[in-house]
Design an enzyme around this catalytic site. Sequence first.
Site, mmCIF file in Angstrom:
data_model
loop_
_atom_site.group_PDB
_atom_site.id
_atom_site.type_symbol
_atom_site.label_atom_id
_atom_site.label_comp_id
_atom_site.label_asym_id
_atom_site.label_seq_id
_atom_site.Cartn_x
_atom_site.Cartn_y
_atom_site.Cartn_z
ATOM 1 N N GLU A 108 0.825 -1.205 0.000
ATOM 2 C CA GLU A 108 0.000 0.000 0.000
ATOM 3 C C GLU A 108 0.863 1.262 0.000
ATOM 4 O O GLU A 108 0.543 2.255 -0.677
ATOM 5 C CB GLU A 108 -0.917 -0.005 1.228
ATOM 6 C CG GLU A 108 -1.964 -1.105 1.184
ATOM 7 C CD GLU A 108 -2.662 -1.321 2.510
ATOM 8 O OE1 GLU A 108 -3.723 -1.969 2.508
ATOM 9 O OE2 GLU A 108 -2.153 -0.853 3.544
ATOM 10 N N GLU A 128 -2.532 -10.271 3.751
ATOM 11 C CA GLU A 128 -3.411 -10.167 4.924
ATOM 12 C C GLU A 128 -4.424 -11.298 4.996
ATOM 13 O O GLU A 128 -4.764 -11.773 6.083
ATOM 14 C CB GLU A 128 -4.145 -8.820 4.916
ATOM 15 C CG GLU A 128 -3.265 -7.616 5.236
ATOM 16 C CD GLU A 128 -2.650 -6.990 4.002
ATOM 17 O OE1 GLU A 128 -2.181 -5.842 4.097
ATOM 18 O OE2 GLU A 128 -2.645 -7.648 2.928
#
Length: 254
Positions: A108, A128
Amino acid sequence: MDVLIDVDGPVAVITLNRPAKLNAITPDMAAALRACLSRVDADPAVRVAVLTGAGERSFCVGSDIRELDEYATPWEFRNRGDYGDAVRALRKPIVAAVNGYAYGGGLELAMACDIRLAADTATFAAPEIKLGWIGGSGQSALLAHSVGPGNAATMLLTGDPVNAARALAWGLVTDVFPQDKLLPAALELAGTIAKRPPIAAQTAKANLKAAYAMPLDQAIQYERDLQTICFATQDAAEGRAAFAERREPVFEGR
């Protein structure tokens, strides 16, 4: 210090400096990164930033998972100071030099930058899902914009890494270099951008962000309005004069 900043003329290099932990970000590091970014925006002499990680193994593997249980409540976790948000909020151009793992929040963070260059040893992942959650700093939207919905789904639903060659083919990065050539290439690119008029460069960045968020007609009108603002600057007058006089322009950010 776990976050370093080195300013050389118009270029600031920000380095995540926790290589023994693969540059995993703690809350204190996130605060330090936000402070570095604020310094870049506040310094008129700095025109471009480069973001990279210390060592050859990792750019950033996201938040230090051991620190996540320190948040007292889910609401406190939801309202934490997010480092991806801080990079996206930077007004000035920023180049990511992805020197190794860009996983989770590190992915990100790289996607929050305007341009991504990668070492040929770099890998990218949204892992994740393997731990029971998903990314929370624009991971899905930014991946879909960068690599398309199908490739984004592959990364988000498997959590498996993508190597630099595939990242280049998918459009996640714009170029790939040998490890020892990466930072020089990022600095060369930053130096080129720094030679451009800074108001126009920041406006181009703002316009590009708007292009993602607005319907086409509104985006074109917004672009035209920003063009008019740029056209009225001293830098634009200098550019026109230099063109007429067949010389290199000198842009002062006015």
